[in-house]
Design a protein around this motif. Structure first.
Motif, PDB file in Angstrom:
ATOM      1  N   UNK A  16      41.945  56.874  55.548  1.00 42.99           N
ATOM      2  CA  UNK A  16      41.396  57.033  54.193  1.00 42.99           C
ATOM      3  C   UNK A  16      42.472  56.969  53.109  1.00 42.99           C
ATOM      4  N   UNK A  17      43.603  57.587  53.347  1.00 42.72           N
ATOM      5  CA  UNK A  17      44.603  57.777  52.287  1.00 42.72           C
ATOM      6  C   UNK A  17      45.665  56.681  52.323  1.00 42.72           C
ATOM      7  N   UNK A  18      45.926  56.101  51.159  1.00 47.50           N
ATOM      8  CA  UNK A  18      47.019  55.133  51.002  1.00 47.50           C
ATOM      9  C   UNK A  18      48.128  55.807  50.203  1.00 47.50           C
ATOM     10  N   UNK A  19      49.363  55.674  50.678  1.00 43.86           N
ATOM     11  CA  UNK A  19      50.507  56.267  49.989  1.00 43.86           C
ATOM     12  C   UNK A  19      51.575  55.201  49.734  1.00 43.86           C
ATOM     13  N   UNK A  20      52.242  55.303  48.592  1.00 47.02           N
ATOM     14  CA  UNK A  20      53.340  54.401  48.234  1.00 47.02           C
ATOM     15  C   UNK A  20      54.555  55.240  47.851  1.00 47.02           C
ATOM     16  N   UNK A  21      55.725  54.772  48.256  1.00 49.20           N
ATOM     17  CA  UNK A  21      56.945  55.512  47.959  1.00 49.20           C
ATOM     18  C   UNK A  21      58.137  54.557  47.957  1.00 49.20           C
ATOM     19  N   UNK A  22      59.298  55.112  47.588  1.00 48.84           N
ATOM     20  CA  UNK A  22      60.546  54.347  47.628  1.00 48.84           C
ATOM     21  C   UNK A  22      61.344  54.602  48.895  1.00 48.84           C
ATOM     22  N   UNK A  49      45.964  46.305  54.675  1.00 46.49           N
ATOM     23  CA  UNK A  49      46.227  45.237  53.706  1.00 46.49           C
ATOM     24  C   UNK A  49      45.975  45.706  52.279  1.00 46.49           C
ATOM     25  N   UNK A  50      44.923  46.479  52.089  1.00 51.23           N
ATOM     26  CA  UNK A  50      44.646  47.009  50.751  1.00 51.23           C
ATOM     27  C   UNK A  50      45.816  47.860  50.257  1.00 51.23           C
ATOM     28  N   UNK A  51      46.327  48.703  51.135  1.00 48.49           N
ATOM     29  CA  UNK A  51      47.389  49.628  50.758  1.00 48.49           C
ATOM     30  C   UNK A  51      48.694  48.882  50.497  1.00 48.49           C
ATOM     31  N   UNK A  52      49.026  47.970  51.389  1.00 49.44           N
ATOM     32  CA  UNK A  52      50.252  47.179  51.209  1.00 49.44           C
ATOM     33  C   UNK A  52      50.196  46.395  49.893  1.00 49.44           C
ATOM     34  N   UNK A  53      49.059  45.775  49.617  1.00 47.19           N
ATOM     35  CA  UNK A  53      48.917  45.006  48.378  1.00 47.19           C
ATOM     36  C   UNK A  53      49.063  45.904  47.154  1.00 47.19           C
ATOM     37  N   UNK A  54      48.478  47.083  47.233  1.00 45.16           N
ATOM     38  CA  UNK A  54      48.558  48.010  46.100  1.00 45.16           C
ATOM     39  C   UNK A  54      49.996  48.464  45.862  1.00 45.16           C
ATOM     40  N   UNK A  55      50.687  48.863  46.930  1.00 46.14           N
ATOM     41  CA  UNK A  55      52.074  49.324  46.778  1.00 46.14           C
ATOM     42  C   UNK A  55      52.967  48.200  46.257  1.00 46.14           C
ATOM     43  N   UNK A  56      52.737  46.997  46.754  1.00 45.66           N
ATOM     44  CA  UNK A  56      53.526  45.859  46.287  1.00 45.66           C
ATOM     45  C   UNK A  56      53.261  45.607  44.804  1.00 45.66           C
ATOM     46  N   UNK A  57      52.027  45.759  44.392  1.00 45.14           N
ATOM     47  CA  UNK A  57      51.649  45.510  43.000  1.00 45.14           C
ATOM     48  C   UNK A  57      52.316  46.489  42.036  1.00 45.14           C
ATOM     49  N   UNK A  58      52.476  47.743  42.460  1.00 48.53           N
ATOM     50  CA  UNK A  58      53.086  48.729  41.560  1.00 48.53           C
ATOM     51  C   UNK A  58      54.591  48.864  41.786  1.00 48.53           C
ATOM     52  N   UNK A  59      55.140  48.044  42.697  1.00 47.49           N
ATOM     53  CA  UNK A  59      56.589  47.989  42.845  1.00 47.49           C
ATOM     54  C   UNK A  59      57.203  48.987  43.796  1.00 47.49           C
ATOM     55  N   UNK A  60      56.431  49.495  44.759  1.00 46.24           N
ATOM     56  CA  UNK A  60      56.942  50.465  45.729  1.00 46.24           C
ATOM     57  C   UNK A  60      57.142  49.775  47.077  1.00 46.24           C
ATOM     58  N   UNK A  61      58.324  49.871  47.680  1.00 45.42           N
ATOM     59  CA  UNK A  61      58.610  49.122  48.910  1.00 45.42           C
ATOM     60  C   UNK A  61      58.189  49.811  50.211  1.00 45.42           C
ATOM     61  N   UNK A  62      57.639  51.016  50.132  1.00 42.46           N
ATOM     62  CA  UNK A  62      57.124  51.687  51.332  1.00 42.46           C
ATOM     63  C   UNK A  62      55.636  51.957  51.140  1.00 42.46           C
ATOM     64  N   UNK A  63      54.867  51.646  52.186  1.00 41.35           N
ATOM     65  CA  UNK A  63      53.428  51.809  52.152  1.00 41.35           C
ATOM     66  C   UNK A  63      52.992  52.542  53.415  1.00 41.35           C
ATOM     67  N   UNK A  64      52.051  53.462  53.271  1.00 39.49           N
ATOM     68  CA  UNK A  64      51.583  54.196  54.443  1.00 39.49           C
ATOM     69  C   UNK A  64      50.109  54.526  54.358  1.00 39.49           C
ATOM     70  N   UNK A  65      49.437  54.527  55.509  1.00 42.53           N
ATOM     71  CA  UNK A  65      48.026  54.904  55.562  1.00 42.53           C
ATOM     72  C   UNK A  65      47.875  56.108  56.494  1.00 42.53           C
ATOM     73  N   UNK A  66      46.971  57.001  56.103  1.00 41.79           N
ATOM     74  CA  UNK A  66      46.796  58.252  56.854  1.00 41.79           C
ATOM     75  C   UNK A  66      45.321  58.549  57.069  1.00 41.79           C
TER      76      UNK A  66
END
Length: 249
Positions: free
Chosen positions: A199-205, A179-196
């Motif tokens: 620990x690691x949250x990633x956002x991309x197009x 949820x933290x990662x999805x919220x962050x990616x949504x906030x910065x305007x990236x439609x793909x969110x991933x966790x690894x």
């Protein structure tokens, strides 16, 4: 006998009109020079200018308007303040006013940029609106909506799951990491969110070319949920659990 050489009356009128035209031209040139003396503002956090100058009204053109006054007001400081409070619109007005809100009330009336003629309280080289004139900025955040699980994907330095650009983010805790990662990616305007690897949250197009999907059992790193809710799978070592934005609810 004296001869009086008088100038033609028409010529006198012409010169009088031309003098006024030149005077007006100098006045407009001076005004233009005054307007252009402001520097272009820095727009941080991938926000964009929606209205370089618009008419504001007592009921406000930014919906849900929250107004603060600051002796250090600039477009950048106002945007950063609104962004930190999860607002998606920001506006500067009357030099020291910062307006934050959730949208626009109808379509604001565009005003000449020369109307936004008051220097920012925090930087006299920048303009911060005018009297009932506001400069409006918008966040890149995606509208509220759902996200769908896409699966588990290989993610290594040589075979990344996401295509560039990729934004990496870590949080102070991995509690409820998805949820933290999805919220962050949504906030910065990236439609793909991933966790690894929990620990690691990633956002991309979107995905990288040739991305490899694997069984979800390989995304087996656990991260905690709020007390009493157990835990959830948050990717794995070099395995990215991916979610995609599905649009507004």
């Amino acid at each position: 006998m004296s001869v009086n050489f008088r100038k033609p009356f028409g010529l006198q009128i012409f010169r009088g009109v031309m003098g006024k035209v030149i005077a007006l031209g100098l006045i407009f040139a001076a005004i233009g020079q005054l307007v252009s003396c402001f520097d272009p503002p820095t727009i941080p956090l991938n926000w964009t200018t929606q209205y370089a100058c618009a008419v504001d009204v007592p009921s406000r053109v930014i919906s849900g308007d929250v107004t603060t006054q600051s002796t250090n007001n600039t477009p950048a400081s106002c945007i950063e303040s609104c962004d930190a409070a999860d607002y998606i619109y920001a506006g500067v007005e009357y030099g020291d006013e910062c307006h934050c809100g959730t949208g626009l009330v109808g379509t604001p009336t565009t005003a000449p940029e020369s109307d936004c003629d008051i220097a920012c309280s925090g930087d006299a080289d920048l303009s911060c609106g005018g009297s009932w004139r506001i400069q409006i900025y918008k966040s890149p955040a995606l509208p509220g909506g759902g996200w769908a699980l896409e699966g588990c994907f290989v993610d290594t330095p040589t075979t990344p799951a996401f295509g560039s650009p990729v934004v990496h983010q870590t949080f102070s805790t991995n509690l409820d990491l998805i949820d933290q990662c999805v919220d962050y990616c949504q906030h910065i305007g990236y439609p793909f969110s991933g966790v690894e690897n929990a620990t690691d949250c990633q956002c991309s197009f979107g995905f990288a070319n040739g991305v490899e999907q694997v069984d979800e059992s390989e995304c087996n790193s656990l991260c905690p949920l709020p007390p009493g809710d157990g835990s959830e799978y948050c990717g794995g070592p070099q395995r990215l659990m991916v979610y995609e934005y599905t649009g507004t609810d």
